[in-house]
Design a protein around this motif. Structure first.
Motif, PDB file in Angstrom:
ATOM      1  N   MET A   1       0.857  -1.174   0.000  1.00 34.89           N
ATOM      2  CA  MET A   1       0.000   0.000   0.000  1.00 34.89           C
ATOM      3  C   MET A   1       0.904   1.238   0.000  1.00 34.89           C
ATOM      4  O   MET A   1       1.875   1.312   0.730  1.00 34.89           O
ATOM      5  N   SER A   2       0.511   2.209  -0.769  1.00 38.37           N
ATOM      6  CA  SER A   2       1.284   3.448  -0.859  1.00 38.37           C
ATOM      7  C   SER A   2       1.109   4.274   0.419  1.00 38.37           C
ATOM      8  O   SER A   2       0.004   4.367   0.962  1.00 38.37           O
ATOM      9  N   PRO A   3       2.172   4.887   0.900  1.00 43.23           N
ATOM     10  CA  PRO A   3       2.047   5.716   2.108  1.00 43.23           C
ATOM     11  C   PRO A   3       1.171   6.939   1.868  1.00 43.23           C
ATOM     12  O   PRO A   3       0.614   7.510   2.810  1.00 43.23           O
ATOM     13  N   PHE A   4       0.997   7.305   0.606  1.00 43.77           N
ATOM     14  CA  PHE A   4       0.187   8.480   0.295  1.00 43.77           C
ATOM     15  C   PHE A   4      -1.309   8.245   0.541  1.00 43.77           C
ATOM     16  O   PHE A   4      -2.073   9.190   0.666  1.00 43.77           O
ATOM     17  N   VAL A   5      -1.700   6.986   0.627  1.00 44.31           N
ATOM     18  CA  VAL A   5      -3.095   6.673   0.980  1.00 44.31           C
ATOM     19  C   VAL A   5      -3.383   7.207   2.383  1.00 44.31           C
ATOM     20  O   VAL A   5      -4.422   7.835   2.626  1.00 44.31           O
ATOM     21  N   TRP A   6      -2.443   6.970   3.307  1.00 41.67           N
ATOM     22  CA  TRP A   6      -2.637   7.449   4.682  1.00 41.67           C
ATOM     23  C   TRP A   6      -2.603   8.968   4.752  1.00 41.67           C
ATOM     24  O   TRP A   6      -3.362   9.576   5.518  1.00 41.67           O
ATOM     25  N   LEU A   7      -1.753   9.587   3.947  1.00 39.83           N
ATOM     26  CA  LEU A   7      -1.742  11.059   3.914  1.00 39.83           C
ATOM     27  C   LEU A   7      -3.047  11.599   3.339  1.00 39.83           C
ATOM     28  O   LEU A   7      -3.562  12.624   3.807  1.00 39.83           O
ATOM     29  N   GLY A   8      -3.606  10.903   2.355  1.00 42.33           N
ATOM     30  CA  GLY A   8      -4.903  11.297   1.795  1.00 42.33           C
ATOM     31  C   GLY A   8      -6.021  11.175   2.817  1.00 42.33           C
ATOM     32  O   GLY A   8      -6.884  12.055   2.930  1.00 42.33           O
ATOM     33  N   ILE A   9      -5.994  10.078   3.571  1.00 43.09           N
ATOM     34  CA  ILE A   9      -7.005   9.890   4.627  1.00 43.09           C
ATOM     35  C   ILE A   9      -6.847  10.972   5.691  1.00 43.09           C
ATOM     36  O   ILE A   9      -7.845  11.557   6.153  1.00 43.09           O
ATOM     37  N   ALA A  10      -5.613  11.271   6.076  1.00 42.88           N
ATOM     38  CA  ALA A  10      -5.370  12.316   7.069  1.00 42.88           C
ATOM     39  C   ALA A  10      -5.874  13.661   6.570  1.00 42.88           C
ATOM     40  O   ALA A  10      -6.521  14.410   7.317  1.00 42.88           O
ATOM     41  N   ALA A  11      -5.609  13.971   5.302  1.00 40.38           N
ATOM     42  CA  ALA A  11      -6.061  15.249   4.740  1.00 40.38           C
ATOM     43  C   ALA A  11      -7.581  15.318   4.686  1.00 40.38           C
ATOM     44  O   ALA A  11      -8.184  16.350   5.010  1.00 40.38           O
ATOM     45  N   ALA A  12      -8.223  14.222   4.293  1.00 44.26           N
ATOM     46  CA  ALA A  12      -9.692  14.197   4.221  1.00 44.26           C
ATOM     47  C   ALA A  12     -10.302  14.373   5.607  1.00 44.26           C
ATOM     48  O   ALA A  12     -11.269  15.137   5.784  1.00 44.26           O
ATOM     49  N   MET A  13      -9.750  13.676   6.596  1.00 41.75           N
ATOM     50  CA  MET A  13     -10.260  13.800   7.966  1.00 41.75           C
ATOM     51  C   MET A  13     -10.025  15.212   8.514  1.00 41.75           C
ATOM     52  O   MET A  13     -10.861  15.757   9.234  1.00 41.75           O
ATOM     53  N   ALA A  14      -8.889  15.799   8.173  1.00 37.07           N
ATOM     54  CA  ALA A  14      -8.610  17.171   8.617  1.00 37.07           C
ATOM     55  C   ALA A  14      -9.609  18.140   8.009  1.00 37.07           C
ATOM     56  O   ALA A  14     -10.085  19.063   8.680  1.00 37.07           O
ATOM     57  N   LEU A  15      -9.951  17.929   6.754  1.00 41.40           N
ATOM     58  CA  LEU A  15     -10.941  18.793   6.095  1.00 41.40           C
ATOM     59  C   LEU A  15     -12.305  18.662   6.763  1.00 41.40           C
ATOM     60  O   LEU A  15     -12.973  19.666   7.028  1.00 41.40           O
ATOM     61  N   VAL A  16     -12.695  17.433   7.079  1.00 39.29           N
ATOM     62  CA  VAL A  16     -13.973  17.221   7.770  1.00 39.29           C
ATOM     63  C   VAL A  16     -13.947  17.901   9.134  1.00 39.29           C
ATOM     64  O   VAL A  16     -14.929  18.519   9.558  1.00 39.29           O
ATOM     65  N   GLU A  17     -12.825  17.822   9.837  1.00 42.24           N
ATOM     66  CA  GLU A  17     -12.702  18.454  11.155  1.00 42.24           C
ATOM     67  C   GLU A  17     -12.824  19.971  11.051  1.00 42.24           C
ATOM     68  O   GLU A  17     -13.486  20.607  11.879  1.00 42.24           O
ATOM     69  N   VAL A  18     -12.202  20.542  10.044  1.00 39.72           N
ATOM     70  CA  VAL A  18     -12.270  21.994   9.865  1.00 39.72           C
ATOM     71  C   VAL A  18     -13.708  22.431   9.617  1.00 39.72           C
ATOM     72  O   VAL A  18     -14.155  23.458  10.130  1.00 39.72           O
ATOM     73  N   VAL A  19     -14.461  21.641   8.880  1.00 33.80           N
ATOM     74  CA  VAL A  19     -15.851  21.987   8.587  1.00 33.80           C
ATOM     75  C   VAL A  19     -16.742  21.774   9.807  1.00 33.80           C
ATOM     76  O   VAL A  19     -17.614  22.589  10.104  1.00 33.80           O
ATOM     77  N   SER A  20     -16.516  20.696  10.554  1.00 34.81           N
ATOM     78  CA  SER A  20     -17.419  20.351  11.657  1.00 34.81           C
ATOM     79  C   SER A  20     -17.010  20.937  13.001  1.00 34.81           C
ATOM     80  O   SER A  20     -17.869  21.209  13.836  1.00 34.81           O
ATOM     81  N   LEU A  21     -15.727  21.093  13.251  1.00 33.76           N
ATOM     82  CA  LEU A  21     -15.196  21.584  14.525  1.00 33.76           C
ATOM     83  C   LEU A  21     -15.714  20.791  15.728  1.00 33.76           C
ATOM     84  O   LEU A  21     -15.924  21.331  16.803  1.00 33.76           O
ATOM     85  N   GLY A  22     -15.914  19.478  15.538  1.00 32.44           N
ATOM     86  CA  GLY A  22     -16.456  18.656  16.612  1.00 32.44           C
ATOM     87  C   GLY A  22     -15.416  17.926  17.422  1.00 32.44           C
ATOM     88  O   GLY A  22     -15.748  17.219  18.355  1.00 32.44           O
ATOM     89  N   LEU A  23     -14.140  18.062  17.071  1.00 30.07           N
ATOM     90  CA  LEU A  23     -13.044  17.352  17.720  1.00 30.07           C
ATOM     91  C   LEU A  23     -13.272  15.843  17.731  1.00 30.07           C
ATOM     92  O   LEU A  23     -12.987  15.163  18.709  1.00 30.07           O
ATOM     93  N   ILE A  24     -13.789  15.328  16.624  1.00 25.79           N
ATOM     94  CA  ILE A  24     -13.966  13.879  16.488  1.00 25.79           C
ATOM     95  C   ILE A  24     -13.021  13.353  15.423  1.00 25.79           C
ATOM     96  O   ILE A  24     -12.218  12.464  15.685  1.00 25.79           O
ATOM     97  N   THR A  25     -13.090  13.910  14.227  1.00 23.70           N
ATOM     98  CA  THR A  25     -12.250  13.398  13.142  1.00 23.70           C
ATOM     99  C   THR A  25     -10.786  13.795  13.314  1.00 23.70           C
ATOM    100  O   THR A  25      -9.926  13.221  12.658  1.00 23.70           O
TER     101      THR A  25
END
Length: 142
Positions: A1-25
Motif C-alpha cells: 500500500m502506498s504511504p500516500f493513501v494514509w496522507l490522503g485519509i489524514a487530509a480528508a479527515m482534517a478537512l472534515v474536522e475543519v468543517v465540523s469543529l467537533g473534535l472527532i475526526t
C-alpha cells in the motif's frame, strides 16, 4: 500500500474536522499519520489498518474529553435579569425615552415599558426582556 493513501485519509479527515469543529475526526487524522509512519517502517497493510483504528479510537476516548474541557473553558453565559422584579426609580415614559429601574442588587438600569404605558416611580415591575443595557419591563401583577 502506498504511504500516500494514509496522507490522503489524514487530509480528508482534517478537512472534515475543519468543517465540523467537533473534535472527532481530528483523532482519525492522528491515527492516519501514525499508520503513515508504520507504512514508512515497512509494516504490513493489515497491521497499518489496525494501528490506524486503535490509535484513532484511543485518542478519541482519552483525549477528546480533555480538549473539550479546555475548549469550553472560556464559554460563560451572560447573566440575565429577565424574570427579576425591579422598582421604578425614575418614571418610565417611552414617548420621552426616559425611565430607570432599580433591581434587587441595587443597580439602576435604563428601562422602557413593554406595553408602552407610562409607569410611575415606586411601581413594582418585572423584567421581560433585556436589550444590551436597557431593560424592558411590565407592571408586576399583585
Amino acid at each position: 500500500m502506498s504511504p500516500f493513501v494514509w496522507l490522503g485519509i489524514a487530509a480528508a479527515m482534517a478537512l472534515v474536522e475543519v468543517v465540523s469543529l467537533g473534535l472527532i475526526t481530528l483523532w482519525f487524522v492522528v491515527g492516519a499519520l501514525v499508520a503513515f509512519a508504520a507504512n514508512l517502517l515497512g509494516v504490513d497493510a493489515v497491521v497499518q489498518v489496525i494501528v490506524f483504528l486503535v490509535v484513532s479510537v484511543v485518542c478519541l476516548v482519552a483525549l477528546r474529553p480533555v480538549f473539550m474541557k479546555y475548549r469550553n473553558r472560556g464559554d460563560s453565559k451572560e447573566p440575565t435579569l429577565v424574570g427579576q422584579v425591579a422598582v421604578v426609580c425614575e418614571a418610565i415614559d417611552n414617548d420621552r425615552l426616559v425611565g430607570r429601574v432599580e433591581t434587587s442588587d441595587h443597580m439602576t438600569w435604563a428601562a422602557c415599558s413593554a406595553s408602552g404605558e407610562p409607569l410611575p416611580v415606586g411601581q413594582n415591575v418585572v423584567v421581560v426582556a433585556q436589550e444590551s443595557v436597557k431593560l424592558i419591563v411590565e407592571r408586576k401583577l399583585p
